[in-house]
Design an enzyme around this catalytic site. Structure first.
Site, mmCIF file in Angstrom:
data_model
loop_
_atom_site.group_PDB
_atom_site.id
_atom_site.type_symbol
_atom_site.label_atom_id
_atom_site.label_comp_id
_atom_site.label_asym_id
_atom_site.label_seq_id
_atom_site.Cartn_x
_atom_site.Cartn_y
_atom_site.Cartn_z
ATOM 1 N N ASP A 160 -8.886 -48.306 -94.349
ATOM 2 C CA ASP A 160 -9.610 -48.951 -95.441
ATOM 3 C C ASP A 160 -9.129 -50.386 -95.654
ATOM 4 O O ASP A 160 -9.720 -51.125 -96.430
ATOM 5 C CB ASP A 160 -9.422 -48.173 -96.748
ATOM 6 C CG ASP A 160 -9.971 -46.762 -96.669
ATOM 7 O OD1 ASP A 160 -11.009 -46.555 -96.025
ATOM 8 O OD2 ASP A 160 -9.336 -45.856 -97.250
ATOM 9 N N ASP A 203 -23.396 -45.877 -100.361
ATOM 10 C CA ASP A 203 -23.213 -46.745 -101.543
ATOM 11 C C ASP A 203 -24.496 -47.355 -102.087
ATOM 12 O O ASP A 203 -24.477 -47.963 -103.154
ATOM 13 C CB ASP A 203 -22.241 -47.909 -101.268
ATOM 14 C CG ASP A 203 -20.905 -47.473 -100.713
ATOM 15 O OD1 ASP A 203 -20.425 -46.415 -101.128
ATOM 16 O OD2 ASP A 203 -20.354 -48.187 -99.867
ATOM 17 N N ASP A 208 -22.428 -53.274 -100.848
ATOM 18 C CA ASP A 208 -21.135 -53.225 -101.526
ATOM 19 C C ASP A 208 -21.004 -54.265 -102.629
ATOM 20 O O ASP A 208 -19.896 -54.647 -103.012
ATOM 21 C CB ASP A 208 -19.993 -53.376 -100.509
ATOM 22 C CG ASP A 208 -18.641 -52.979 -101.081
ATOM 23 O OD1 ASP A 208 -18.612 -52.289 -102.114
ATOM 24 O OD2 ASP A 208 -17.619 -53.369 -100.502
#
Length: 377
Positions: A358, A206, A168
């Site tokens: 989230d 990701d 990330d």
């Protein structure tokens, strides 16, 4: 705006879909496939939709889940350039692991007026199990607990290795292994727990789509490690189906994403069964089908490569304002299935467990009943 696929709580053990279980007391794990680091590869709907031309401006979304279970037989590596036939799944049914945050909530809140909706529409459905904590000593036994449970039930588990270094880009889901050598070792141990039955591996959300924050050299090293990971996983279990990160239809254009995926080994049958998209995101299934087909066309590789799509929260599509953090008005998407009826679309999966926040309607990566209820009703 760029956001990761799954917000992770940075703690010692995985706290999302599945807590650490099956720990072997820190003993050495066995049967790790012997695959060396790969050299860097050189760059060289549910309605059918003709083509996908998503905007080049991305909207990733901070990551949101995580997770944390018989020895796998080794498979001899095949000669370079020789494609392995794609293994057909013996079961069309997906596995629901009996341990998760939503199941814990349902068991402890029998009198809650929201319980019936959350149980029937979320908890009773199969979902992925995430392994997001870097714990080499116990990873084999924890993966084995999930894959062996699926094999005993005659169902197909979905597992998510999520420990790539610089995960990330230091954002909401930062963490992972300390470096790529450590990651390669962790993947070897992960692969040793895959067993020999059918299993779907969603490899590192990701890790490809969000690689723009890295230098060209850093990207090349990461992609080489991902290509190696795909080979290790498929060598350890020939029935494992491994999918690589394609981001989602609102992020990179297909040609750019395919170029990176090719460097990461996603076009090689020795490493890959195809791509995944929309993890922890909200884009409509039809948009993802069109986008994934366009990426696969640009990627090349064997015609057997397919796509899996995260449909856990995309029932109303993505919010028009690009909000990624527990946006209002979202709904559950298509139920998880291995029978999509769509060409080149292998499965609809719930990779992100609906109701795990989230970070806006609850603590990041934790089950939030009010949010789950809003998605499910």
């Amino acid at each position: 705006m760029v956001a990761a696929a799954s917000v992770v709580v940075a703690v010692g053990t995985a706290t999302g879909m599945l807590s650490a279980l099956g720990d072997d007391g820190g003993g050495a794990d066995e049967a790790r496939p012997e695959v060396t680091r790969s050299p860097r590869l050189q760059s060289l709907p549910v309605v059918p939709s003709p083509s996908a031309t998503p905007s080049a401006s991305a909207s990733p979304s901070p990551s949101a889940s995580r997770a944390s279970p018989s020895p796998s037989p080794k498979k001899k590596s095949e000669k370079a350039g020789k494609e392995k036939p794609r293994a057909a799944a013996a079961s069309t049914r997906l596995y629901r692991h009996p341990e998760s945050q939503v199941l814990d909530w349902v068991r402890t809140h029998p009198g809650d007026p929201r319980e019936d909706v959350i149980r029937s529409r979320i908890a009773d459905h199969p979902a992925a199990v995430w392994f997001a904590d870097y714990t080499p000593a116990t990873i084999t036994s924890r993966v084995r607990a999930v894959t062996s449970g699926g094999a005993e039930a005659g169902r197909v588990p979905v597992v998510v290795p999520y420990a790539i270094p610089d995960r990330d880009c230091g954002g909401h889901s930062q963490g992972g292994a300390p470096d790529l050598d450590a990651y390669d070792d962790w993947i070897d141990r992960f692969a040793a727990g895959l067993g020999s039955g059918d299993v779907i591996v969603v490899l590192e959300p990701d890790s490809v789509a969000q690689a723009e924050c890295m230098s060209a050299g850093e990207r090349g090293d990461r992609f080489a490690s991902l290509a190696r990971a795909g080979r290790v996983l498929k060598d350890a279990n020939p029935n494992a189906r491994v999918y690589f990160d394609a981001g989602h239809s609102g992020w990179h254009v297909p040609a750019k994403q395919a170029g990176w995926l090719k460097q990461a080994g996603a076009a090689s049958a020795a490493s890959s069964d195809g791509i995944f998209s929309n993890v922890s995101n909200f884009h409509a299934t039809a948009d993802e089908v069109a986008y994934d087909r366009a990426v696969l066309d640009a990627l090349g590789g064997p015609a057997s490569l397919g796509a899996v799509i995260d449909t856990s929260r995309n029932g109303n599509g993505a919010p028009s304002d690009g909000e990624w953090c527990d946006p209002d008005g979202r709904k559950l998407g298509r139920a998880p299935t291995l029978s999509t009826g769509m060409g080149r679309v292998d499965a609809y999966l719930w990779v992100k467990l609906p109701g795990e926040s989230d970070g806006c309607k609850g603590e990041p990566g934790t089950f939030t009943p009010s949010y789950a209820y809003d998605l499910a009703r």
